[in-house]
Each structure stands twice: as C-alpha cells, then as structure tokens.
Write a protein that holds these residues in place. Structure first.
Motif, PDB file in Angstrom:
ATOM      1  N   LYS A 102      19.456 -24.602 -11.964  1.00 58.39           N
ATOM      2  CA  LYS A 102      20.386 -23.724 -11.243  1.00 58.39           C
ATOM      3  C   LYS A 102      19.603 -22.626 -10.526  1.00 58.39           C
ATOM      4  N   ARG A 114      28.851 -24.974 -15.033  1.00 61.53           N
ATOM      5  CA  ARG A 114      29.316 -26.221 -15.642  1.00 61.53           C
ATOM      6  C   ARG A 114      28.319 -27.365 -15.451  1.00 61.53           C
ATOM      7  N   SER A 136      24.450 -29.314 -15.378  1.00 55.65           N
ATOM      8  CA  SER A 136      23.283 -29.374 -16.262  1.00 55.65           C
ATOM      9  C   SER A 136      21.950 -29.431 -15.512  1.00 55.65           C
ATOM     10  N   CYS A 137      21.984 -29.537 -14.197  1.00 57.66           N
ATOM     11  CA  CYS A 137      20.748 -29.579 -13.403  1.00 57.66           C
ATOM     12  C   CYS A 137      20.162 -28.161 -13.271  1.00 57.66           C
TER      13      CYS A 137
END
Length: 176
Positions: free
Chosen positions: A28, A23, A25-26
C-alpha cells in the motif's frame, strides 16, 4: 480499479478512501501532496506519517510532478489530495500555470501500474461565491481535473456527512 472520492471539507472522504485501501493485501502506497511550509504543517505531516506507518503504508511525498512517483506494479495507491497538488502545480515562481494535463496524465501513469488507485479530491466552487481572479482560476482548474478524473475512474464516490454515495459505479466497503 480506480476510485475518485470527493466531497466537502470534513465529510469523511479521507477515512473512506483509507478503508478502500486498508481492505487490500498488496503493498500500500500513500502519495502525500502537501507542500510542507511552516512549523504547523510539519507537525501535521509528522502526525499523518506516523498514522500511515502504523497502517503499513509506504508514504511518498509528491507535492509536484506526480508522474514521477515510484509505484511498483500491482500495488494499491491512495493519492491525498488533488486540491493541494493542483495548487502546488499552478502557483510556481509567481506565475499561474495550467495543471490539469500534467496531473491527469500523471495519475493515468500511476493507474496503469497500480492494482487499485484511490484518488481523494475536494468539491470546490459549489458555494456560488465569486472570489479573486486567481482563486477563481484555481476553482476552474480543479473542475477541469475532477471532470477528467471522473471520466476515467471506475467509481466516483461523494462523501456526505460520512456517507459514501455512488455518482458513478458503486460504493465499496461501507462497513466499519
């Protein structure tokens, strides 16, 4: 945010942990703790690596010494899973070592850099069966690690038949 996800075998904990990371947006990162021994293990690792690549995870293989995982500040990190890391750290060169301090301090270092850390562990020792002394030591060490991880986690989630249940904090991301 630090979330510890626990539960029995095949209870949905890994899928839930991935939902938590997906979930965001940075960048991962997936820290894989498997020690690749044998052809079957290599096949499983290759299959899992492909799945993580499709999800745009950057995979770091870290069967030991998790403190040295190169995690950029502000990234989301999923550690899969503590049971394997514990075994890899405990059973070295025919000796049984204590692993709790090393694992917990390593995860605290990662938590200090990550915007979100999700740690997957496994409920072991809940069956009430007495095993060999070596296995009982592993179960005790896992208990030490899990207790300390739960103390510094914001959320502790137990997955039961695919249902996340908050033991500490709150359940995040229950939608499919």
């Amino acid at each position: 945010m630090i979330t510890l996800v626990t539960g029995g075998t095949k209870c949905g904990k890994s899928a839930y942990a991935e939902k938590l990371i997906d979930r965001l947006s940075c960048p991962k990162y997936y820290i894989a703790t498997s020690n690749p021994v044998g052809d079957e293990a290599q096949e499983i690792i290759a299959r899992n690596m492909e799945m993580r690549t499709q999800k745009k995870y950057i995979t770091l293989d870290c069967p030991r010494d998790i403190a040295y995982a190169d995690i950029p500040v502000g990234s989301a990190v999923l550690v899969e899973y503590i049971g394997k890391l514990c075994a890899n750290e405990m059973y070295v060169d025919g000796k049984i070592l204590r692993a709790a301090d090393k694992i917990v301090s390593g995860l605290q270092l990662i938590a200090a850099k990550a915007s979100e850390l999700v740690i997957v562990t496994n409920a072991v020792g809940n069956d009430g069966i007495s095993y060999s002394p070596d296995l009982m030591e592993y179960i005790k060490e896992m208990g030490r690690i899990d207790r300390r991880l739960a103390e510094f986690s914001d959320n502790v989630i137990e997955c039961v038949y695919g249902i996340p249940i908050a033991l500490k904090g709150s359940v995040i991301c229950t939608d499919d």
